[in-house]
Write an enzyme that holds these catalytic residues in place. Sequence first.
Site, PDB file in Angstrom:
ATOM      1  N   GLY D  72     -16.314 -36.926  28.431  1.00 21.00           N
ATOM      2  CA  GLY D  72     -17.083 -35.776  28.889  1.00 21.00           C
ATOM      3  C   GLY D  72     -17.648 -35.970  30.284  1.00 21.00           C
ATOM      4  N   SER D  73     -18.130 -37.154  30.572  1.00 25.56           N
ATOM      5  CA  SER D  73     -18.773 -37.396  31.869  1.00 25.56           C
ATOM      6  C   SER D  73     -17.764 -37.296  33.006  1.00 25.56           C
ATOM      7  CB  SER D  73     -19.417 -38.781  31.900  1.00 25.56           C
ATOM      8  OG  SER D  73     -20.402 -38.879  30.902  1.00 25.56           O
ATOM      9  N   ASN D 152     -27.645 -30.885  24.674  1.00 30.99           N
ATOM     10  CA  ASN D 152     -27.512 -32.068  23.828  1.00 30.99           C
ATOM     11  C   ASN D 152     -28.832 -32.567  23.263  1.00 30.99           C
ATOM     12  OD1 ASN D 152     -27.550 -32.542  26.762  1.00 30.99           O
ATOM     13  ND2 ASN D 152     -27.801 -34.683  26.201  1.00 30.99           N
ATOM     14  N   GLN D 180     -21.118 -30.526  23.539  1.00 32.02           N
ATOM     15  CA  GLN D 180     -21.843 -30.379  22.280  1.00 32.02           C
ATOM     16  C   GLN D 180     -21.472 -29.090  21.558  1.00 32.02           C
ATOM     17  OE1 GLN D 180     -23.763 -32.630  20.869  1.00 32.02           O
ATOM     18  NE2 GLN D 180     -24.014 -34.060  22.586  1.00 32.02           N
ATOM     19  N   SER D 200     -15.484 -33.726  24.861  1.00 30.60           N
ATOM     20  CA  SER D 200     -15.415 -35.166  24.657  1.00 30.60           C
ATOM     21  C   SER D 200     -15.065 -35.421  23.199  1.00 30.60           C
ATOM     22  CB  SER D 200     -16.772 -35.783  24.996  1.00 30.60           C
ATOM     23  OG  SER D 200     -16.736 -37.174  24.813  1.00 30.60           O
ATOM     24  N   ALA D 201     -14.063 -36.275  22.975  1.00 29.20           N
ATOM     25  CA  ALA D 201     -13.529 -36.464  21.622  1.00 29.20           C
ATOM     26  C   ALA D 201     -14.507 -37.157  20.684  1.00 29.20           C
ATOM     27  CB  ALA D 201     -12.227 -37.272  21.687  1.00 29.20           C
ATOM     28  N   HIS D 202     -15.288 -38.106  21.206  1.00 34.10           N
ATOM     29  CA  HIS D 202     -16.112 -38.916  20.301  1.00 34.10           C
ATOM     30  C   HIS D 202     -17.305 -38.160  19.737  1.00 34.10           C
ATOM     31  CE1 HIS D 202     -19.701 -39.991  22.812  1.00 34.10           C
ATOM     32  NE2 HIS D 202     -18.877 -39.705  23.799  1.00 34.10           N
ATOM     33  N   CYS D 326     -28.046 -41.487  26.653  1.00 34.03           N
ATOM     34  CA  CYS D 326     -27.877 -42.074  27.989  1.00 34.03           C
ATOM     35  C   CYS D 326     -29.188 -42.272  28.696  1.00 34.03           C
ATOM     36  CB  CYS D 326     -27.020 -41.197  28.876  1.00 34.03           C
ATOM     37  SG  CYS D 326     -25.837 -40.269  27.984  1.00 34.03           S
TER      38      CYS D 326
HETATM   39  C1  LIG Z   1     -23.685 -32.199  26.968  1.00 29.65           C
HETATM   40  C2  LIG Z   1     -22.986 -33.469  27.260  1.00 29.65           C
HETATM   41  N1  LIG Z   1     -22.224 -33.592  28.358  1.00 29.65           N
HETATM   42  C3  LIG Z   1     -21.569 -34.718  28.650  1.00 29.65           C
HETATM   43  C4  LIG Z   1     -21.650 -35.821  27.843  1.00 29.65           C
HETATM   44  C5  LIG Z   1     -20.902 -37.041  28.241  1.00 29.65           C
HETATM   45  O1  LIG Z   1     -19.778 -37.280  27.442  1.00 29.65           O
HETATM   46  P1  LIG Z   1     -19.105 -38.720  27.398  1.00 29.65           P
HETATM   47  O2  LIG Z   1     -20.052 -39.603  26.719  1.00 29.65           O
HETATM   48  O3  LIG Z   1     -17.829 -38.536  26.653  1.00 29.65           O
HETATM   49  O4  LIG Z   1     -18.859 -39.148  28.812  1.00 29.65           O
HETATM   50  C6  LIG Z   1     -22.456 -35.759  26.686  1.00 29.65           C
HETATM   51  C7  LIG Z   1     -22.646 -36.917  25.791  1.00 29.65           C
HETATM   52  O5  LIG Z   1     -22.946 -38.024  26.164  1.00 29.65           O
HETATM   53  C8  LIG Z   1     -23.131 -34.561  26.386  1.00 29.65           C
HETATM   54  O6  LIG Z   1     -23.898 -34.465  25.304  1.00 29.65           O
END
Ligand SMILES: Cc1ncc(COP(=O)(O)O)c(C=O)c1O
Lengths: 149, 149, 387, 387
Positions: D72-73, D152, D180, D200-202, D326
């Site tokens: 996702g990031s 989130n 989310q 994001s898959a996880h 995070c």
């Molecule tokens: C709204 C949102 N965007 C982005 C992310 C980032 O995703 P990833 O951890 O797969 O980089 C997250 C979760 O950490 C999220 O909740």
Amino acid sequence: MYNEKVMDHFMNPRNVGEIENADGVGQVGNVKCGDIMKMYLKIEDGVIVDVKFKTFGCGSAIATSSIATEMIKGKTVEEAVKLTNKAVVEALEGLPAQKVHCSVLAEQAVKAALYDYAQKNNITIKGLEDFKPVEDVHEHHDEDDEDEE
Amino acid sequence: MYNEKVMDHFMNPRNVGEIENADGVGQVGNVKCGDIMKMYLKIEDGVIVDVKFKTFGCGSAIATSSIATEMIKGKTVEEAVKLTNKAVVEALEGLPAQKVHCSVLAEQAVKAALYDYAQKNNITIKGLEDFKPVEDVHEHHDEDDEDEE
Amino acid sequence: MNRKVYLDYSATTPMKKEVLEEMMPYFSEKFGNASSIHSFGREAKKALDIARDKIAKAIGADFKEIFFTSGGSEADNWAIKGVAFANRDKGNHIITSKIEHHAVLHVCEYLEKHGFEVTYLDVDEYGVVDLEQLKNSITDKTILISIMFVNNEIGTIQPIKEIAKIAKERGVYFHTDAVQALGNVPIDVNDLGVDLMNFSAHKIYGPKGVGALYIRKGVKIHPHIHGGAQERKKRAGTENIPGIVGFAKAVELAVENLDSHIEHVRKLRDRLIDGVLKNIDYVRLNGHPENRHPGNANFCFEFIEGESLLLSLDMVGIAGSSGSACTSGSLDPSHVLMAIGLSHEIAHGSLRLTVGDFTTEEDIDYTIQQLVKIVDRLRQMSPLYEK
Amino acid sequence: MNRKVYLDYSATTPMKKEVLEEMMPYFSEKFGNASSIHSFGREAKKALDIARDKIAKAIGADFKEIFFTSGGSEADNWAIKGVAFANRDKGNHIITSKIEHHAVLHVCEYLEKHGFEVTYLDVDEYGVVDLEQLKNSITDKTILISIMFVNNEIGTIQPIKEIAKIAKERGVYFHTDAVQALGNVPIDVNDLGVDLMNFSAHKIYGPKGVGALYIRKGVKIHPHIHGGAQERKKRAGTENIPGIVGFAKAVELAVENLDSHIEHVRKLRDRLIDGVLKNIDYVRLNGHPENRHPGNANFCFEFIEGESLLLSLDMVGIAGSSGSACTSGSLDPSHVLMAIGLSHEIAHGSLRLTVGDFTTEEDIDYTIQQLVKIVDRLRQMSPLYEK
Ligand SMILES: Cc1ncc(COP(=O)(O)O)c(C=O)c1O
Ligand SMILES: Cc1ncc(COP(=O)(O)O)c(C=O)c1O
Ligand code: FES
Ligand code: FES
């Protein structure tokens, strides 16, 4: 994240509470930063015969308050004023790097309470002549921030 | 990547070889681009009675040469000159997008051989009056290149 | 046809059993987010720390100098863009070579569009960069040298230690793409003296989608992905714990078995080279005769074209490559083969066969036998070939 | 203490059995590089195509509009930097909100240092962006609006369709972070009218280290990782086939089971909220009362601090979070809670509990029971609490 000793002091904190008509009361930290430590001292003949604390803060803040009370209980005022945050960290067998500052709060709380005692009794305690508790002990940035962009 | 029909023509190409004293010989492509197709025609009474090819090139180049020889064998010169790369692709039941240009090479090779025949016999073939084979049939960029940076 | 012979280990490798076993618990049981403070998170964090430590130790680096990425390409991009933009005030000149992986070359081209100047060093006929040219190219505007450790197409190993020395003397950062080096040559970042070095797990029997960038302490580099505080705030994103754990295991195995691996693949690779050179005419071995990746063989067969060679091999179950996997979308001949001075027509007939841990002698012998037939068949079809 | 209750599904999820099963063949058997032309490569390419197609279909997109990333990031970074730099000639203004994920906010801050101007929209007490302010903020220099779909931390769902409409009317690209949202709200890119959307898959019982960016055909965006020709030359790097295959399976399951999932988590989440509000004083539910992530509960407990609450919960086996995972490296209170107008002292006492597919009623009841005790215990210790 925290070692067993820290967790023990966090889960079973010693000397939680208040002392009515305490001889010295000190409060440090501020709500904005998410930590407040309040320390109550009962002092007889220059010896800390009882100590209690209340803490609003992180696990490390609670653990350091707890162990700090243990470390100064029974000590003379002169001994207690020498309590350093380093000694607190050592007594807890270590804290994570970003949590070391919480121990500064504990040191400051003890000093603030001793200073209050000194003020009330119109005495000066060596090392506390011009005590002023730090407002915010947090480093809001970490070691790597400077090379971020 | 390639369908069965293409693979069949690639693995078992029809009419590979040379024709001695051919009535028309055409060569297209260039080594720089990695493909050369050479087509030999035996023509009797305006009919292509034999055809052979040699190809230096990719799988699709070989398969299109092969099927192109099949498609023009037995045809008249006038019919053969109408062979399009589209027809070649269709006969092969499709080629991957980036390989369609290889079929252009096959079309060009047939035309070049017919043109050579016309030159040798001092005739003009309708559709081949001012034939000039394309030098490089590859598009060296793909569809997405333009929005790359 | 049932026989399958995989000779494309430089493109990617199957994951080793031990690697998968190490990863398994982290998918559905120990699945925590390493940034969470609860027990699930701490368990993940611990696995992450152990993995980072293993990889650091394997290359003589410090724990804090290892940064995880999603693979070799991302790490190349980060190393070069990150250093370039962070040191823009010191200069705008970058030196690289003509035979780098596209993940380096295309980044350099991108930087050229953004105010940087790039020198692309020549290589000799074996693919070795010209150290004199390197020295002469360094100016007071030079901020980064990026030269790959082991070439992915022809296998040539560069004189990394000497390059690092030159870079150091001139106060220029030195990055090396070690994606093909890890597990195939000994690596110690301090002995070599490099500043940045990157790796990819799937090239060493580890998982796809994981890599790392070694960044020597003190190197000025921008963060690569902004967001959460992961990877010391330099590369945000929830860490791929199973992948990282698998990567660490793969590195551990690679370092532990380095000697036996090298011996195994070199023996088979040499058998392949000998067999091909002995049984086929008009063939050229590309790359350095000795200083090369132990599993790499790269040939040019005159008069025939690479794709039809690959397809024919594939039809008899043999997986090879012409140049790198990533360029197979392109129809241009390999930039590496052009750089070592081959003509277009010869470069078009290239074949890379890379040997790995699961290759057997029978695989090699079968391949030689098939190659002889296929090359002959294609040459019979080629208008360029005259017996 | 043996009981383990995981209530941090918004941080990450355990991979589902079906997902792992789908991935297994791609680690060591079908391990080819999708760029290779031989049978191993084609097998990988086929799996990649099928996965891309499944994900495209699941959100009503075209196959060619789905680009895989490492999470996702990375996708947030790509969407925003990629559009910003590619459209720099049209303008330098970006609009986002104060409650975005750090992967959006920190990118915006980065862009501010590189000549861009960013407007951070306010949100109301429930965390909903102010559409009037949005409209008024758009200038002829505005090139991108980035507003997250589902927050989130507090779970609030934004009026994405209305925002997309405003963006479209004003000719501005609209990106939404749907990390989310996927699996928790219905998503159709055309119905919504968004231009870019990331996942994001996880977060949906898929593997860590895999994500995707939807890029509507025609959107001008720079490539993110330069190198090989993967992902239509926009995101280089050997594709993480097992991860991508697992991601596609997770998406498939999420879309198939959307209704039952929502029903399951909402029921448990509501039970949790009711229990907490009924049994504990001085507690506040953050986020929108109805328009929220079905599994999200976010509380502020007055007079106590979040970390000590989390630690205490952890000691009895309950995994929760204060804000996002995070930010747990940071000691500042959540930017989201500040944005909805909470005071520092209240924001510090926040707890996010997120319910998922494996959560049971017993988990919830146990959590309520433990929370009552823990909150009381910490309040007894707090200098701010007066009975
Ligand atoms: C709204 C949102 N965007 C982005 C992310 C980032 O995703 P990833 O951890 O797969 O980089 C997250 C979760 O950490 C999220 O909740
Ligand atoms: C030398 C070299 N660098 C970089 C890469 C890219 O690595 P990845 O596929 O992990 O992105 C590769 C392989 O593709 C390589 O061989
Ligand atoms: S006292 Fe502030 S984080 Fe511990
Ligand atoms: S003829 Fe050139 S690629 Fe096929």
